[in-house]
Design an enzyme around this catalytic site. Structure first.
Site, PDB file in Angstrom:
ATOM      1  N   GLU A  35      -4.215  14.073  12.780  1.00  0.00           N
ATOM      2  CA  GLU A  35      -5.088  12.909  12.603  1.00  0.00           C
ATOM      3  C   GLU A  35      -5.136  12.197  13.939  1.00  0.00           C
ATOM      4  OE1 GLU A  35      -6.811  12.298  10.008  1.00  0.00           O
ATOM      5  OE2 GLU A  35      -5.880  13.718   8.655  1.00  0.00           O
ATOM      6  N   ARG A  56       0.842  -1.213   0.000  1.00  0.00           N
ATOM      7  CA  ARG A  56       0.000   0.000   0.000  1.00  0.00           C
ATOM      8  C   ARG A  56       0.873   1.259   0.000  1.00  0.00           C
ATOM      9  NH1 ARG A  56      -4.494   1.347   4.727  1.00  0.00           N
ATOM     10  NH2 ARG A  56      -5.277   3.266   3.827  1.00  0.00           N
ATOM     11  N   ARG A  96      -9.705   4.391   5.962  1.00  0.00           N
ATOM     12  CA  ARG A  96      -9.011   5.567   5.405  1.00  0.00           C
ATOM     13  C   ARG A  96      -9.004   5.505   3.885  1.00  0.00           C
ATOM     14  NH1 ARG A  96      -2.935   5.876   5.549  1.00  0.00           N
ATOM     15  NH2 ARG A  96      -3.201   3.947   6.713  1.00  0.00           N
ATOM     16  N   ASP A 125       8.266  18.131  23.102  1.00  0.00           N
ATOM     17  CA  ASP A 125       8.139  19.590  23.247  1.00  0.00           C
ATOM     18  C   ASP A 125       9.276  20.317  22.527  1.00  0.00           C
ATOM     19  OD1 ASP A 125       6.008  18.951  24.790  1.00  0.00           O
ATOM     20  OD2 ASP A 125       6.687  19.951  26.619  1.00  0.00           O
ATOM     21  N   ASN A 145       0.869   2.161  14.804  1.00  0.00           N
ATOM     22  CA  ASN A 145       0.028   1.103  14.227  1.00  0.00           C
ATOM     23  C   ASN A 145       0.218   0.869  12.729  1.00  0.00           C
ATOM     24  OD1 ASN A 145      -1.254   3.479  13.583  1.00  0.00           O
ATOM     25  ND2 ASN A 145      -3.316   2.721  13.982  1.00  0.00           N
ATOM     26  N   LYS A 162       9.838  11.912  13.623  1.00  0.00           N
ATOM     27  CA  LYS A 162       9.990  11.129  14.845  1.00  0.00           C
ATOM     28  C   LYS A 162       9.014   9.964  14.791  1.00  0.00           C
ATOM     29  CE  LYS A 162       8.337  10.627  18.916  1.00  0.00           C
ATOM     30  NZ  LYS A 162       8.727   9.233  19.120  1.00  0.00           N
ATOM     31  N   ARG A 185      -6.768   0.504  15.291  1.00  0.00           N
ATOM     32  CA  ARG A 185      -6.820   1.379  14.104  1.00  0.00           C
ATOM     33  C   ARG A 185      -7.728   2.545  14.448  1.00  0.00           C
ATOM     34  NH1 ARG A 185     -10.226  -1.271  10.945  1.00  0.00           N
ATOM     35  NH2 ARG A 185      -9.840  -0.030   9.100  1.00  0.00           N
ATOM     36  N   CYS A 186      -7.340   3.748  13.993  1.00  0.00           N
ATOM     37  CA  CYS A 186      -8.192   4.898  14.293  1.00  0.00           C
ATOM     38  C   CYS A 186      -9.578   4.688  13.700  1.00  0.00           C
ATOM     39  CB  CYS A 186      -7.560   6.174  13.758  1.00  0.00           C
ATOM     40  SG  CYS A 186      -7.279   6.129  11.999  1.00  0.00           S
TER      41      CYS A 186
HETATM   42  P1  NAP Z   1       0.388   8.643  20.775  1.00  0.00           P
HETATM   43  O1  NAP Z   1       0.760   8.143  22.103  1.00  0.00           O
HETATM   44  O2  NAP Z   1      -0.179  10.014  20.670  1.00  0.00           O
HETATM   45  O3  NAP Z   1       1.694   8.494  19.865  1.00  0.00           O
HETATM   46  C1  NAP Z   1       1.747   8.969  18.551  1.00  0.00           C
HETATM   47  C2  NAP Z   1       3.111   9.594  18.306  1.00  0.00           C
HETATM   48  O4  NAP Z   1       3.241  10.751  19.140  1.00  0.00           O
HETATM   49  C3  NAP Z   1       4.280   8.690  18.667  1.00  0.00           C
HETATM   50  O5  NAP Z   1       5.336   8.937  17.780  1.00  0.00           O
HETATM   51  C4  NAP Z   1       4.646   9.156  20.060  1.00  0.00           C
HETATM   52  O6  NAP Z   1       5.973   8.874  20.423  1.00  0.00           O
HETATM   53  C5  NAP Z   1       4.446  10.641  19.900  1.00  0.00           C
HETATM   54  N1  NAP Z   1       4.302  11.346  21.165  1.00  0.00           N
HETATM   55  C6  NAP Z   1       3.912  10.874  22.368  1.00  0.00           C
HETATM   56  N2  NAP Z   1       3.923  11.878  23.283  1.00  0.00           N
HETATM   57  C7  NAP Z   1       4.330  12.990  22.634  1.00  0.00           C
HETATM   58  C8  NAP Z   1       4.540  14.332  23.011  1.00  0.00           C
HETATM   59  N3  NAP Z   1       4.341  14.764  24.261  1.00  0.00           N
HETATM   60  N4  NAP Z   1       4.967  15.210  22.078  1.00  0.00           N
HETATM   61  C9  NAP Z   1       5.171  14.818  20.805  1.00  0.00           C
HETATM   62  N5  NAP Z   1       5.000  13.559  20.380  1.00  0.00           N
HETATM   63  C10 NAP Z   1       4.576  12.654  21.279  1.00  0.00           C
HETATM   64  O7  NAP Z   1      -0.666   7.687  20.064  1.00  0.00           O
HETATM   65  P2  NAP Z   1      -0.586   6.093  19.921  1.00  0.00           P
HETATM   66  O8  NAP Z   1      -0.853   5.495  21.241  1.00  0.00           O
HETATM   67  O9  NAP Z   1       0.643   5.706  19.211  1.00  0.00           O
HETATM   68  O10 NAP Z   1      -1.780   5.817  18.923  1.00  0.00           O
HETATM   69  C11 NAP Z   1      -3.075   5.637  19.376  1.00  0.00           C
HETATM   70  C12 NAP Z   1      -3.934   6.839  19.102  1.00  0.00           C
HETATM   71  O11 NAP Z   1      -3.658   7.394  17.830  1.00  0.00           O
HETATM   72  C13 NAP Z   1      -5.376   6.467  19.053  1.00  0.00           C
HETATM   73  O12 NAP Z   1      -6.114   7.479  19.669  1.00  0.00           O
HETATM   74  C14 NAP Z   1      -5.688   6.408  17.584  1.00  0.00           C
HETATM   75  O13 NAP Z   1      -7.049   6.570  17.268  1.00  0.00           O
HETATM   76  C15 NAP Z   1      -4.845   7.503  17.061  1.00  0.00           C
HETATM   77  N6  NAP Z   1      -4.554   7.319  15.632  1.00  0.00           N
HETATM   78  C16 NAP Z   1      -5.217   8.109  14.761  1.00  0.00           C
HETATM   79  C17 NAP Z   1      -5.020   7.948  13.403  1.00  0.00           C
HETATM   80  C18 NAP Z   1      -5.746   8.815  12.394  1.00  0.00           C
HETATM   81  O14 NAP Z   1      -5.376   8.773  11.228  1.00  0.00           O
HETATM   82  N7  NAP Z   1      -6.761   9.571  12.782  1.00  0.00           N
HETATM   83  C19 NAP Z   1      -4.127   6.978  12.960  1.00  0.00           C
HETATM   84  C20 NAP Z   1      -3.472   6.192  13.893  1.00  0.00           C
HETATM   85  C21 NAP Z   1      -3.683   6.368  15.247  1.00  0.00           C
HETATM   86  P3  NAP Z   1       6.295   7.708  21.486  1.00  0.00           P
HETATM   87  O15 NAP Z   1       5.886   6.448  20.825  1.00  0.00           O
HETATM   88  O16 NAP Z   1       7.745   7.863  21.667  1.00  0.00           O
HETATM   89  O17 NAP Z   1       5.512   8.000  22.714  1.00  0.00           O
HETATM   90  O1  G3H Z   2      -5.156   3.973  12.339  1.00  0.00           O
HETATM   91  C1  G3H Z   2      -5.460   4.839  11.540  1.00  0.00           C
HETATM   92  C2  G3H Z   2      -5.309   4.667  10.109  1.00  0.00           C
HETATM   93  O2  G3H Z   2      -5.323   5.913   9.467  1.00  0.00           O
HETATM   94  C3  G3H Z   2      -6.403   3.765   9.617  1.00  0.00           C
HETATM   95  O3  G3H Z   2      -6.152   3.374   8.325  1.00  0.00           O
HETATM   96  O4  G3H Z   2      -8.467   2.647   7.737  1.00  0.00           O
HETATM   97  O5  G3H Z   2      -6.526   1.994   6.336  1.00  0.00           O
HETATM   98  O6  G3H Z   2      -6.835   0.993   8.600  1.00  0.00           O
HETATM   99  P1  G3H Z   2      -7.045   2.193   7.720  1.00  0.00           P
END
Ligand code: NAP
Ligand code: G3H
Length: 480
Positions: free
Chosen positions: A254, A106, A443, A219, A158, A181, A287-288
């Protein structure tokens, strides 16, 4: 066993100083899989960002053809290294090898489509606005796309390859440089990718990979004044922090979701259940766009619960290291703990389940469906990001819309019905960006615009929209 040492590209330099490195452990067995040189202080971040800014001054003037060729070289390297990349994805985030390979394929398609779309955009420029367009007198406005500068990309665990490259490809093809990062759980892959980018031709400081925990380095990156745009995918809390720390910078956020599957009484229940189970449990619900709640007409609620229970039994559960299982290890002990907490909370507050709570090897949570879920249960509102699916019944379509819209999130939803006209009407009332009819949220296809409102995000992604978000318009007005 000695961990594998991953060198990492930082600007023009490939770092191989492992005396201050971060250790990455596999969620499969908690064993160390890699050691990578990390960034440890603000001074280093400032230097990286400053050097990226210097690299931008040169890279922005390189030709489209040269940028395109480098990205195509990179696609070839992804192809060539598919086995090592997919193995890393399996080890680092416990995604099945089958899904890891799909992610690589993909991503290659995504990069190629990004190049094509950018080429179409620049072929149409300058966009001319003059008397032929708007009866403007004595002026010819010529409008061009220009890259923004240094793009900071922060990606989640993910889709460690795909969600990284959906940021890097549009940035680099447009002439921006990138500081990225990767998620800590995803850093071995992130470092490996940086070396492939170098090998592809990004050797002049266009790309820097920052390895370090988000809570430590975040930060410093977000507040750095050499950064011109931030593209972030991850949790709502970090998304909000970015907006607070740097309110004026262009951002694409996102964030989380609580996507609903809304099942009307005329839906084909067997097909709907099969589709919901796929949408809810793919990659363990991490997955989001995963289905995070089912809203079902109470006239067919029990029929749907039975059909979903039937489909759940078909899911295979096992270690990502041992086969292509549907449900594998969760990303962290905290994620398991949180999902168990939501589960027990709901059961205490009147929800029911027909499955046993099964924790395999302490890190695989077997899929569970909760029904009779009510608004006192935390899982009614909170994003579980795991293999627990709540079912909520409704009495009228109006109340289904209300339940959907009272959520803090607004990513996607799906509606299951035979009445397509009605589904279109309901879709217009849902406070989300995208609604799928008779298909779970997703997505893709990647050419579709993708984004969230409310706590699900800011700005739009998708191939074209990502490019637009990483360019500004420069106008040159000739006056008669
Ligand atoms: P996360 O904890 O926010 O981590 C995402 C990224 O942010 C990682 O690279 C993380 O680094 C970094 N990060 C963490 N704390 C930070 C800070 N204070 N400042 C800057 N960067 C920081 O999220 P996750 O647990 O990986 O993913 C789960 C969440 O993401 C869910 O809510 C999911 O729905 C959402 N998500 C949304 C989408 C979308 O397209 N809408 C796609 C995927 C995931 P570290 O790993 O080093 O902490
Ligand atoms: O986890 C968030 C991704 O943007 C979802 O992508 O719908 O292709 O699994 P997807």
């Amino acid at each position: 066993m000695q961990p594998k040492l991953f060198k990492v590209l930082v600007g023009k330099e490939i770092r191989d100083d492992f005396n201050d490195s971060i250790q990455i452990f596999s969620p499969i067995n908690n064993q160390i899989i890699g050691s990578i040189p990390r960034v440890k202080n603000k001074y280093q971040i400032d230097k990286i960002c400053h050097e990226a800014k210097e690299a931008f001054a040169i890279y922005k003037n390189t030709s489209f053809e040269s940028r395109k060729n480098k990205l195509l070289n990179f696609c070839e390297l992804l192809n060539k290294n598919w086995d090592e990349i997919s193995n890393l994805i399996v080890q680092e985030i416990a995604k099945s090898k089958r899904d890891a390979i799909k992610e690589i394929e993909r991503t290659i398609d995504y990069i190629k489509l990004t190049i094509d779309e950018y080429e179409k955009m620049i072929n149409k420029q300058p966009m001319i606005i003059d008397s032929n367009v708007h009866n403007i007198k004595g002026k010819t406005g010529k409008f061009y796309y220009e890259p923004l500068g240094v793009v900071l990309a922060i990606s989640p665990f993910n889709y460690p390859l795909n969600l990284l490259m959906t940021k890097l490809a549009p940035a680099l093809i447009s002439g921006n440089v990138v500081v990225y990062k990767p998620a800590t759980q995803g850093s071995c892959l992130g470092a490996f990718i940086s070396l492939l980018l170098y090998e592809s031709g990004f050797k002049n400081g266009e790309v820097s990979c920052v390895i370090g925990k988000g809570s430590e380095v975040g930060d410093w990156l977000i507040e750095n004044s050499d950064i011109n745009m931030i593209t972030f995918t991850g949790s709502t809390s970090v998304g909000k922090r970015i907006s607070q720390l740097n309110p004026l910078i262009p951002v694409s956020l996102e964030l989380g979701g609580k996507d609903a599957a809304i099942v009307l009484k005329d839906a084909d229940i067997a097909k709907t259940a099969a589709n919901i189970v796929k949408g809810a449990f793919l990659y363990n619900g991490q997955r989001c766009t995963g289905i995070k709640r089912v809203l079902v007409d109470d006239k067919v609620a029990y029929k749907l619960v039975d059909a979903i229970n039937y489909e759940i039994n078909k899911l295979t559960v096992g270690s990502a290291s041992e086969g292509n299982f549907d449900v594998t290890e969760m990303i962290s002990a905290n994620s398991i703990k949180y999902n168990l907490h939501l589960l027990l909370d709901a059961l205490q507050k009147g929800a029911l389940t027909d499955q046993n709570i099964r924790l395999i090897n302490n890190n695989i949570l077997a899929p569970i469906v909760l029904y009779n879920v009510n608004s006192n249960c935390k899982i009614y509102y909170e994003e579980q990001f795991g293999p627990v699916l709540p079912i909520i019944s409704f009495k009228s379509i109006e109340s289904a819309i209300e339940i959907n819209n009272e959520s803090e999130y607004g990513l996607q939803a799906s509606i299951y019905t035979e009445d397509i006209e009605l589904a279109n009407k309901i879709a217009k009332s849902l406070d989300v960006v995208t609604v799928n009819i008779n298909q779970s949220p997703s997505r893709g296809p990647d050419i579709f615009p993708f984004g969230g409102i409310k706590n699900s995000g800011k700005g739009m992604q998708g191939i074209k929209e990502a490019i637009i978000s990483m360019n500004r318009i420069k106008g040159v007005i000739e006056n008669d």
